[in-house]
Enzyme design. Structure first.
Site, PDB file in Angstrom:
ATOM      1  N   LYS A 122      28.993  17.144  10.085  1.00  0.00           N
ATOM      2  CA  LYS A 122      29.722  18.922   9.160  1.00  0.00           C
ATOM      3  C   LYS A 122      29.375  19.852   9.014  1.00  0.00           C
ATOM      4  CE  LYS A 122      31.343  17.560   5.586  1.00  0.00           C
ATOM      5  NZ  LYS A 122      33.445  17.220   5.151  1.00  0.00           N
ATOM      6  N   TYR A 126      15.653   1.237   0.383  1.00  0.00           N
ATOM      7  CA  TYR A 126      15.017   2.466   1.437  1.00  0.00           C
ATOM      8  C   TYR A 126      13.645   2.873   1.690  1.00  0.00           C
ATOM      9  CZ  TYR A 126      19.426   2.770   4.354  1.00  0.00           C
ATOM     10  OH  TYR A 126      20.590   2.061   5.161  1.00  0.00           O
ATOM     11  N   GLU A 146      34.422  11.799   8.006  1.00  0.00           N
ATOM     12  CA  GLU A 146      33.599  10.302   7.666  1.00  0.00           C
ATOM     13  C   GLU A 146      32.235  10.498   7.532  1.00  0.00           C
ATOM     14  OE1 GLU A 146      33.473   6.981   9.339  1.00  0.00           O
ATOM     15  OE2 GLU A 146      35.670   7.251  10.015  1.00  0.00           O
ATOM     16  N   TYR A 167      25.874  12.881  11.140  1.00  0.00           N
ATOM     17  CA  TYR A 167      26.395  12.750   9.876  1.00  0.00           C
ATOM     18  C   TYR A 167      26.882  14.380   9.624  1.00  0.00           C
ATOM     19  CZ  TYR A 167      28.903  13.577   5.125  1.00  0.00           C
ATOM     20  OH  TYR A 167      29.027  14.433   4.212  1.00  0.00           O
ATOM     21  N   ASN A 227      15.651   7.919  -5.960  1.00  0.00           N
ATOM     22  CA  ASN A 227      16.113   6.386  -6.268  1.00  0.00           C
ATOM     23  C   ASN A 227      15.798   5.456  -6.186  1.00  0.00           C
ATOM     24  OD1 ASN A 227      18.141   7.801  -3.775  1.00  0.00           O
ATOM     25  ND2 ASN A 227      17.164   7.150  -2.160  1.00  0.00           N
ATOM     26  N   LEU A 268      24.942   3.977  -2.874  1.00  0.00           N
ATOM     27  CA  LEU A 268      23.803   3.440  -3.211  1.00  0.00           C
ATOM     28  C   LEU A 268      24.721   2.709  -4.974  1.00  0.00           C
ATOM     29  CD1 LEU A 268      21.050   2.979  -3.904  1.00  0.00           C
ATOM     30  CD2 LEU A 268      20.608   5.016  -4.641  1.00  0.00           C
ATOM     31  N   PRO A 312      18.742  -3.595  -2.264  1.00  0.00           N
ATOM     32  CA  PRO A 312      17.925  -2.734  -1.173  1.00  0.00           C
ATOM     33  C   PRO A 312      17.974  -1.689  -1.408  1.00  0.00           C
ATOM     34  CG  PRO A 312      20.048  -3.246  -0.317  1.00  0.00           C
ATOM     35  CD  PRO A 312      20.025  -3.507  -1.962  1.00  0.00           C
ATOM     36  N   THR A 334      29.018  18.826   2.436  1.00  0.00           N
ATOM     37  CA  THR A 334      27.688  18.752   2.314  1.00  0.00           C
ATOM     38  C   THR A 334      26.391  19.388   1.549  1.00  0.00           C
ATOM     39  OG1 THR A 334      26.813  16.896   1.976  1.00  0.00           O
ATOM     40  CG2 THR A 334      26.977  17.509   4.094  1.00  0.00           C
ATOM     41  N   ASP A 335      25.587  19.167   1.177  1.00  0.00           N
ATOM     42  CA  ASP A 335      24.243  19.655   0.942  1.00  0.00           C
ATOM     43  C   ASP A 335      23.443  19.706   2.256  1.00  0.00           C
ATOM     44  OD1 ASP A 335      24.071  17.509   0.110  1.00  0.00           O
ATOM     45  OD2 ASP A 335      22.577  17.643  -1.959  1.00  0.00           O
ATOM     46  N   GLU A 336      23.762  17.523   2.299  1.00  0.00           N
ATOM     47  CA  GLU A 336      22.857  17.532   4.186  1.00  0.00           C
ATOM     48  C   GLU A 336      23.064  18.774   5.313  1.00  0.00           C
ATOM     49  OE1 GLU A 336      23.191  13.257   4.751  1.00  0.00           O
ATOM     50  OE2 GLU A 336      24.725  13.180   2.746  1.00  0.00           O
TER      51      GLU A 336
END
Length: 352
Positions: free
Chosen positions: A164, A217, A85, A160, A259, A200, A215, A135-137
């Protein structure tokens, strides 16, 4: 590697990886295990439907009995774990699902791989490898300067990324505790064909084509490092072939963009290619996401030095390719946004 278990192979990156491997290897069989949640789309794999080297299995990576059956049947030489997910907004609303799939699912895969590959003497099947796609997150949020390296401490800030990071730590523990041959890859934001339009870039393409508000953020100045998905697939293939056991490899595109810059670029390209009415007037700034990390950027020096990988597709080239792909595949995009993709393809495979 003769037979690879690819989990989550009907998703965005997983399906691109399967198509890449079918085009760039000879004789490798790819067994694609996917639960077909909302983000799993077998239409992504239309080009592989008749290829005998692609075997699709609908199932859950948390299903230990199914995993044992598949490992016994196919004698896998490697596992590439894409199954996850992955949407941060959804993790904020329902973190439990992310813990189940991303953590418990990874644990189930590790247990199945160990049971299949580890001999009585503790040695593993020659050439076997478990590759965790992360992920880099997991590194958290960067300041205005600097880059994530493989030595950056893990500091996840969303459910999330926490799930991970936990999965990555279990993979590393399996290497240290049980001697399992593993690699972990951590990539920056992917973009390209077949990405689910909650993300995105495809969302902005869809909305700009249809004169729907776009939209954004907060102030739109959050920075991400963008990586064309085919470059990512090539990097994973190289790590499978030559990554040193136990090592982490960061995969980044050196394409940092805010973004709002991404959104305005998409509007411009859609306006030039398809809908002259698309304009910045469609942009709507909305309340910022909870825990929204300000900046990500990856240093891919290690994978470049060890495996001679560097991104081949610049962002300027990749974003044009991507917008053109979605425009040329409007039927695919419409089937996803309407939900029709789940009916036809899932029925087709279930009835085989």
């Amino acid at each position: 590697m003769n037979t690879i278990l690819v989990t989550g192979g009907a998703g965005f990156i997983g399906s691109n990886f399967i198509l890449y491997m079918l085009d760039n290897t000879d004789g490798t069989t790819l067994v694609n295990l996917d639960k077909l949640t909302y983000a799993g789309n077998l239409a992504n794999l239309r080009a592989a439907e008749q290829n005998p080297r692609h075997v699709f299995v609908q199932g859950d990576i948390c299903d230990a009995a199914l995993l044992a059956q598949l490992f016994g049947q196919y004698q896998f030489d490697a596992v590439v774990n894409f199954a996850a997910e992955s949407h941060v907004d959804r993790s904020i609303e329902n973190p439990g699902i992310f813990a189940q799939t991303n953590v418990q699912g990874t644990l189930a895969l590790l247990a199945a791989a160990r049971a299949a590959w580890e001999g009585p003497d503790g040695a593993y099947k020659p050439g076997a490898k478990f590759l965790q796609v992360s992920t880099d997150e997991v590194y958290g949020s960067l300041g205005p300067a600097g880059y994530f390296t493989e030595q950056t401490p893990l500091a996840p800030r969303s459910p999330y990324s926490a799930s991970k990071a936990a999965a990555d730590l279990f993979v590393a523990a399996w290497a240290d505790t049980y001697g399992m041959p593993v690699n972990i890859t951590r990539c920056s934001n992917n973009y390209g064909p077949y990405q689910f339009p909650e993300k995105l870039i495809p969302l902005m393409i869809h909305n700009a084509c249809n004169n729907i508000e776009l939209p954004v953020y907060g102030d739109g100045l959050n920075v991400r490092d963008w990586l064309y998905v085919e470059d990512h697939c090539r990097a994973i293939h190289l790590v499978l072939q030559g990554g040193r056991p136990g090592e982490v490899y960061n995969i980044g595109g050196h394409n940092e963009r805010t973004n709002i810059d991404i959104v305005k670029t998409v509007i411009r390209l859609v306006g030039e290619m398809a809908n002259p009415a698309a304009s910045d007037a469609l942009i709507r700034y909305v309340t910022d996401r909870k825990g929204h990390d300000r900046r990500y950027a990856i240093d891919p020096a290690k994978i470049d030095a060890e495996l001679s990988w560097h991104p081949a597709v610049s962002f300027d080239e990749g974003i044009v390719r991507t917008v053109r792909w979605y425009l040329d595949n409007a039927e695919w995009l419409q089937s996803v946004t309407s939900g029709a993709y789940r009916e036809y393809y899932n029925k087709m495979y279930n009835n085989r």
